[in-house]
Design a protein around this motif. Structure first.
Motif, PDB file in Angstrom:
ATOM      1  N   ASP A 137       0.824  -1.206   0.000  1.00 21.55           N
ATOM      2  CA  ASP A 137       0.000   0.000   0.000  1.00 21.55           C
ATOM      3  C   ASP A 137       0.860   1.258   0.000  1.00 21.55           C
ATOM      4  OD1 ASP A 137      -2.328  -1.459  -0.041  1.00 21.55           O
ATOM      5  OD2 ASP A 137      -2.661  -1.342   2.128  1.00 21.55           O
ATOM      6  N   ALA A 138       1.945   1.227   0.784  1.00 20.52           N
ATOM      7  CA  ALA A 138       2.832   2.385   0.854  1.00 20.52           C
ATOM      8  C   ALA A 138       3.523   2.626  -0.489  1.00 20.52           C
ATOM      9  CB  ALA A 138       3.867   2.188   1.951  1.00 20.52           C
ATOM     10  N   LEU A 139       3.983   1.551  -1.138  1.00 20.99           N
ATOM     11  CA  LEU A 139       4.659   1.686  -2.429  1.00 20.99           C
ATOM     12  C   LEU A 139       3.713   2.199  -3.505  1.00 20.99           C
ATOM     13  CD1 LEU A 139       6.879  -1.550  -2.512  1.00 20.99           C
ATOM     14  CD2 LEU A 139       7.646   0.812  -2.156  1.00 20.99           C
ATOM     15  N   VAL A 140       2.492   1.694  -3.509  1.00 20.72           N
ATOM     16  CA  VAL A 140       1.508   2.131  -4.507  1.00 20.72           C
ATOM     17  C   VAL A 140       1.188   3.616  -4.324  1.00 20.72           C
ATOM     18  CG1 VAL A 140      -0.885   1.918  -5.260  1.00 20.72           C
ATOM     19  CG2 VAL A 140       0.484  -0.138  -4.897  1.00 20.72           C
ATOM     20  N   ILE A 170       7.585  -0.876 -10.109  1.00 28.42           N
ATOM     21  CA  ILE A 170       8.074  -0.711  -8.733  1.00 28.42           C
ATOM     22  C   ILE A 170       7.720  -1.951  -7.904  1.00 28.42           C
ATOM     23  CG2 ILE A 170       7.547   0.486  -6.565  1.00 28.42           C
ATOM     24  CD1 ILE A 170       9.613   1.992  -8.076  1.00 28.42           C
ATOM     25  N   LEU A 171       6.491  -2.436  -8.049  1.00 33.31           N
ATOM     26  CA  LEU A 171       6.064  -3.616  -7.299  1.00 33.31           C
ATOM     27  C   LEU A 171       6.814  -4.867  -7.760  1.00 33.31           C
ATOM     28  CD1 LEU A 171       2.210  -2.999  -7.119  1.00 33.31           C
ATOM     29  CD2 LEU A 171       3.900  -2.670  -5.300  1.00 33.31           C
ATOM     30  N   LYS A 172       7.042  -4.987  -9.074  1.00 33.29           N
ATOM     31  CA  LYS A 172       7.814  -6.120  -9.592  1.00 33.29           C
ATOM     32  C   LYS A 172       9.235  -6.112  -9.044  1.00 33.29           C
ATOM     33  CE  LYS A 172       5.590  -6.998 -14.072  1.00 33.29           C
ATOM     34  NZ  LYS A 172       5.807  -6.933 -15.549  1.00 33.29           N
ATOM     35  N   ARG A 173       9.832  -4.923  -9.010  1.00 35.77           N
ATOM     36  CA  ARG A 173      11.211  -4.799  -8.503  1.00 35.77           C
ATOM     37  C   ARG A 173      11.279  -5.210  -7.044  1.00 35.77           C
ATOM     38  NH1 ARG A 173      15.099  -4.956  -6.353  1.00 35.77           N
ATOM     39  NH2 ARG A 173      17.083  -3.831  -6.557  1.00 35.77           N
ATOM     40  N   ILE A 191      15.174   2.423   6.393  1.00 36.04           N
ATOM     41  CA  ILE A 191      15.143   3.073   5.076  1.00 36.04           C
ATOM     42  C   ILE A 191      14.961   2.029   3.974  1.00 36.04           C
ATOM     43  CG2 ILE A 191      16.432   4.547   3.462  1.00 36.04           C
ATOM     44  CD1 ILE A 191      18.217   5.160   6.051  1.00 36.04           C
ATOM     45  N   ALA A 192      14.176   2.367   2.962  1.00 36.39           N
ATOM     46  CA  ALA A 192      14.092   1.569   1.737  1.00 36.39           C
ATOM     47  C   ALA A 192      14.194   2.521   0.549  1.00 36.39           C
ATOM     48  CB  ALA A 192      12.792   0.775   1.678  1.00 36.39           C
ATOM     49  N   ILE A 193      14.850   2.056  -0.514  1.00 31.38           N
ATOM     50  CA  ILE A 193      15.017   2.886  -1.710  1.00 31.38           C
ATOM     51  C   ILE A 193      14.497   2.119  -2.923  1.00 31.38           C
ATOM     52  CG2 ILE A 193      16.615   4.298  -3.061  1.00 31.38           C
ATOM     53  CD1 ILE A 193      18.509   4.371  -0.754  1.00 31.38           C
ATOM     54  N   PRO A 194      13.171   2.040  -3.085  1.00 24.13           N
ATOM     55  CA  PRO A 194      12.617   1.397  -4.285  1.00 24.13           C
ATOM     56  C   PRO A 194      12.998   2.184  -5.533  1.00 24.13           C
ATOM     57  CG  PRO A 194      10.894   2.495  -3.017  1.00 24.13           C
ATOM     58  CD  PRO A 194      12.128   2.546  -2.184  1.00 24.13           C
ATOM     59  N   HIS A 195      13.405   1.485  -6.578  1.00 22.46           N
ATOM     60  CA  HIS A 195      13.935   2.188  -7.749  1.00 22.46           C
ATOM     61  C   HIS A 195      13.739   1.372  -9.019  1.00 22.46           C
ATOM     62  CE1 HIS A 195      17.064  -0.293  -5.869  1.00 22.46           C
ATOM     63  NE2 HIS A 195      17.463  -0.556  -7.099  1.00 22.46           N
ATOM     64  N   ILE A 232      12.551   6.254  -0.167  1.00 17.69           N
ATOM     65  CA  ILE A 232      13.119   7.120  -1.201  1.00 17.69           C
ATOM     66  C   ILE A 232      12.882   6.408  -2.530  1.00 17.69           C
ATOM     67  CG2 ILE A 232      15.177   8.260  -2.092  1.00 17.69           C
ATOM     68  CD1 ILE A 232      14.409   9.311   0.637  1.00 17.69           C
ATOM     69  N   MET A 233      11.930   6.882  -3.324  1.00 16.42           N
ATOM     70  CA  MET A 233      11.584   6.217  -4.577  1.00 16.42           C
ATOM     71  C   MET A 233      12.193   6.969  -5.751  1.00 16.42           C
ATOM     72  SD  MET A 233       7.816   5.071  -6.021  1.00 16.42           S
ATOM     73  CE  MET A 233       7.599   3.890  -4.669  1.00 16.42           C
ATOM     74  N   ILE A 234      12.950   6.237  -6.570  1.00 10.15           N
ATOM     75  CA  ILE A 234      13.694   6.849  -7.677  1.00 10.15           C
ATOM     76  C   ILE A 234      13.323   6.168  -8.994  1.00 10.15           C
ATOM     77  CG2 ILE A 234      15.998   7.244  -8.639  1.00 10.15           C
ATOM     78  CD1 ILE A 234      17.017   7.208  -5.701  1.00 10.15           C
ATOM     79  N   ALA A 235      13.052   6.968 -10.003  1.00 13.82           N
ATOM     80  CA  ALA A 235      12.818   6.464 -11.363  1.00 13.82           C
ATOM     81  C   ALA A 235      13.772   7.183 -12.305  1.00 13.82           C
ATOM     82  CB  ALA A 235      11.375   6.696 -11.795  1.00 13.82           C
TER      83      ALA A 235
END
Length: 233
Positions: A104-107, A129-132, A144-148, A183-186
């Motif tokens: 939910d947080a990532l979405v 992002i969810l696949k990664r 800390i998490a850095i989804p990217h 910290i979400m990076i694209a």
């Protein structure tokens, strides 16, 4: 403009020396529109040739062209050694998240990042992002998490920050500390070096316990933004 070489068999039929691609196949390979490939061919910007009125492309020449462009872009990127948060983040992309589950947080954060002009397709961003995250946890410890992700549809590196009011306990963390900062990076595909530099920058920056505690206590996105950009010119 380069011509396509053909050999003639003894029976008079033609044999192509290399695999020949159509505009549609080149567009799919490069992940651009067919119109873009057509324009490049018309301008002589991509190795190509015509058979009658139809554009055709040698596979080996296209691969060489791509490699040369990637090498050139990488050399240019290597000069960009300074990561400035103000160039890739704005206060409206800092979100206070009330969810307590990772998905939910990532979405929510990906939907926020998807509003940035650098992101062409928000739904694609959310999916990737969810696949990664399913492939491997992006939690780096210390809460800390850095989804990217890197995507062809992203025009330039951009980010969003999620400050979680609740612990995200279903992240696979290396130190068993629940995630509270996202910290979400694209980035675009051709930004490999800058992408890695940015990941490293935030991994290092957020090691500072004082900064993390100030971010937890921030009351507004503007306050958090000033903390993350403090000291920049």
């Amino acid at each position: 403009m380069q011509n396509i070489a053909l050999n003639i068999k003894e029976n008079g039929s033609f044999v192509v020396e290399d695999d020949i691609l159509t505009i549609e196949e080149v567009a799919k390979y490069l992940r651009v529109s067919e119109r873009t490939v057509y324009d490049w061919a018309q301008k002589g910007e991509i190795p190509s040739g015509k058979i009658g009125t139809v554009w055709r492309f040698k596979k080996v020449e296209i691969e060489k062209w791509v490699n040369e462009r990637l090498s050139s872009n990488q050399k240019q990127e290597e000069k960009k050694t300074v990561v400035r948060v103000r160039n890739i983040l704005s206060p409206d992309r800092i979100v206070f998240i009330e969810h307590s589950t990772k998905r939910d947080a990532l979405v929510e954060l990906a939907n926020n990042l998807g509003t940035a002009p650098q992101i062409k397709f928000k739904d694609e961003l959310v999916t990737e992002i969810l696949k990664r995250e399913e492939l491997m946890s992006t939690a780096i410890g210390r809460g800390i998490a850095i989804p990217h992700v890197r995507l062809a549809s992203v025009t330039d590196l951009v980010m969003s920050v999620g400050l979680c009011r609740n612990d995200l306990i279903d992240f696979q963390t290396i130190d068993e500390i629940p995630v509270r900062i996202l910290i979400m990076i694209a980035a675009a595909y051709n930004q490999h070096t800058y992408y890695l530099q940015t990941l490293s920058f935030f991994s290092s920056k957020l090691k500072e316990k004082e900064l993390r505690e100030k971010l937890y206590a921030a009351k507004t996105p503007q306050e958090a933004y000033l903390l993350l950009t403090e000291g920049e010119e």
